[in-house]
Motif scaffolding. Structure first.
Motif, PDB file in Angstrom:
ATOM      1  N   UNK A 172       0.840  -1.185   0.000  1.00 55.55           N
ATOM      2  CA  UNK A 172       0.000   0.000   0.000  1.00 55.55           C
ATOM      3  C   UNK A 172       0.880   1.243   0.000  1.00 55.55           C
ATOM      4  N   UNK A 173       0.631   2.130  -0.950  1.00 57.12           N
ATOM      5  CA  UNK A 173       1.405   3.363  -1.041  1.00 57.12           C
ATOM      6  C   UNK A 173       0.952   4.320   0.049  1.00 57.12           C
ATOM      7  N   UNK A 174       1.915   4.941   0.700  1.00 57.29           N
ATOM      8  CA  UNK A 174       1.622   5.943   1.719  1.00 57.29           C
ATOM      9  C   UNK A 174       2.260   7.266   1.361  1.00 57.29           C
ATOM     10  N   UNK A 175       1.544   8.349   1.648  1.00 51.81           N
ATOM     11  CA  UNK A 175       2.045   9.699   1.467  1.00 51.81           C
ATOM     12  C   UNK A 175       2.082  10.357   2.839  1.00 51.81           C
ATOM     13  N   UNK A 176       3.233  10.867   3.225  1.00 49.79           N
ATOM     14  CA  UNK A 176       3.387  11.467   4.535  1.00 49.79           C
ATOM     15  C   UNK A 176       3.874  12.900   4.379  1.00 49.79           C
ATOM     16  N   UNK A 177       3.007  13.835   4.786  1.00 55.62           N
ATOM     17  CA  UNK A 177       3.351  15.253   4.710  1.00 55.62           C
ATOM     18  C   UNK A 177       4.012  15.710   6.003  1.00 55.62           C
ATOM     19  N   UNK A 178       4.833  16.740   5.869  1.00 51.93           N
ATOM     20  CA  UNK A 178       5.444  17.375   7.039  1.00 51.93           C
ATOM     21  C   UNK A 178       5.787  18.811   6.684  1.00 51.93           C
ATOM     22  N   UNK A 179       6.110  19.601   7.716  1.00 58.33           N
ATOM     23  CA  UNK A 179       6.562  20.967   7.493  1.00 58.33           C
ATOM     24  C   UNK A 179       5.543  22.042   7.799  1.00 58.33           C
ATOM     25  N   UNK A 180       4.328  21.651   8.141  1.00 63.89           N
ATOM     26  CA  UNK A 180       3.337  22.656   8.487  1.00 63.89           C
ATOM     27  C   UNK A 180       3.631  23.296   9.829  1.00 63.89           C
ATOM     28  N   UNK A 181       2.851  24.322  10.156  1.00 61.24           N
ATOM     29  CA  UNK A 181       3.037  24.992  11.430  1.00 61.24           C
ATOM     30  C   UNK A 181       2.370  26.343  11.455  1.00 61.24           C
ATOM     31  N   UNK A 182       2.717  27.108  12.478  1.00 63.84           N
ATOM     32  CA  UNK A 182       2.189  28.458  12.656  1.00 63.84           C
ATOM     33  C   UNK A 182       3.260  29.459  12.260  1.00 63.84           C
ATOM     34  N   UNK A 183       2.887  30.418  11.419  1.00 60.25           N
ATOM     35  CA  UNK A 183       3.848  31.411  10.945  1.00 60.25           C
ATOM     36  C   UNK A 183       3.141  32.749  10.822  1.00 60.25           C
ATOM     37  N   UNK A 184       3.889  33.808  11.014  1.00 64.30           N
ATOM     38  CA  UNK A 184       3.324  35.147  10.834  1.00 64.30           C
ATOM     39  C   UNK A 184       3.197  35.483   9.356  1.00 64.30           C
ATOM     40  N   UNK A 185       2.277  36.362   9.050  1.00 61.69           N
ATOM     41  CA  UNK A 185       2.140  36.816   7.687  1.00 61.69           C
ATOM     42  C   UNK A 185       3.455  37.362   7.140  1.00 61.69           C
TER      43      UNK A 185
ATOM     44  N   UNK B  35      -2.449  12.456   4.655  1.00 65.28           N
ATOM     45  CA  UNK B  35      -3.390  12.782   5.731  1.00 65.28           C
ATOM     46  C   UNK B  35      -3.421  14.269   6.054  1.00 65.28           C
ATOM     47  N   UNK B  36      -2.495  15.020   5.488  1.00 61.82           N
ATOM     48  CA  UNK B  36      -2.538  16.468   5.633  1.00 61.82           C
ATOM     49  C   UNK B  36      -1.630  17.012   6.716  1.00 61.82           C
ATOM     50  N   UNK B  37      -1.262  18.266   6.538  1.00 63.02           N
ATOM     51  CA  UNK B  37      -0.489  18.998   7.532  1.00 63.02           C
ATOM     52  C   UNK B  37      -1.072  20.402   7.665  1.00 63.02           C
ATOM     53  N   UNK B  38      -1.201  20.870   8.889  1.00 66.39           N
ATOM     54  CA  UNK B  38      -1.857  22.147   9.140  1.00 66.39           C
ATOM     55  C   UNK B  38      -0.889  23.302   8.934  1.00 66.39           C
ATOM     56  N   UNK B  39      -1.352  24.293   8.192  1.00 69.12           N
ATOM     57  CA  UNK B  39      -0.622  25.552   8.024  1.00 69.12           C
ATOM     58  C   UNK B  39      -1.511  26.679   8.542  1.00 69.12           C
ATOM     59  N   UNK B  40      -0.987  27.443   9.468  1.00 66.82           N
ATOM     60  CA  UNK B  40      -1.734  28.563  10.029  1.00 66.82           C
ATOM     61  C   UNK B  40      -0.887  29.822   9.901  1.00 66.82           C
TER      62      UNK B  40
END
Length: 118
Positions: free
Chosen positions: A1-14, A110-115
């Motif tokens: 089964x192929x898996x995709x793993x995201x990373x690198x998201x986070x909270x950053x200022x404009x 599964x996604x990574x949150x960017x704020x």
């Protein structure tokens, strides 16, 4: 089964930057068209950028000139460099892979949150 793993998201200022990565398991990465989608809060998922197996890329208008998609076939990895981030870039970012002409080869991470704060 192929898996995709995201990373690198986070909270950053404009105005800040983030670099997302998506590692794809398996041996067929070089054949995949890779895409980054995002889902802003309360909104539907939207395409941000895509990159073909030959390196050609496309972007949604709102990120042109700020985001860069790239891929490293030796590392089975696709990247999304995001510069000059804006609050409207906030959302969950998803990696997507598909092999053109082969409908069984479609995969999501599964996604990574960017704020982005204002």
């Amino acid at each position: 089964q192929v898996q995709l793993v995201e990373s690198g998201g986070g909270l950053v200022q404009g105005g800040g930057s983030l670099r997302l990565s998506c590692v794809v398991s398996g041996t067929f990465f070089s054949f995949y068209v890779m895409k980054w989608y995002r889902q802003p809060p309360g909104n539907e998922r939207e395409l941000v950028a895509n990159i073909e197996s030959d390196g050609r890329s496309n972007y949604r208008d709102s990120v042109k000139g700020r985001f860069t998609i790239s891929r490293d076939n030796a590392k089975n990895t696709v990247y999304l460099q995001m510069n000059n981030l804006k609050p409207e870039d906030t959302g969950v970012y998803y990696c997507h892979a598909y092999w053109p002409g082969r409908p069984d080869y479609i995969y999501w991470g599964r996604g990574t949150q960017v704020t982005v704060s204002s």
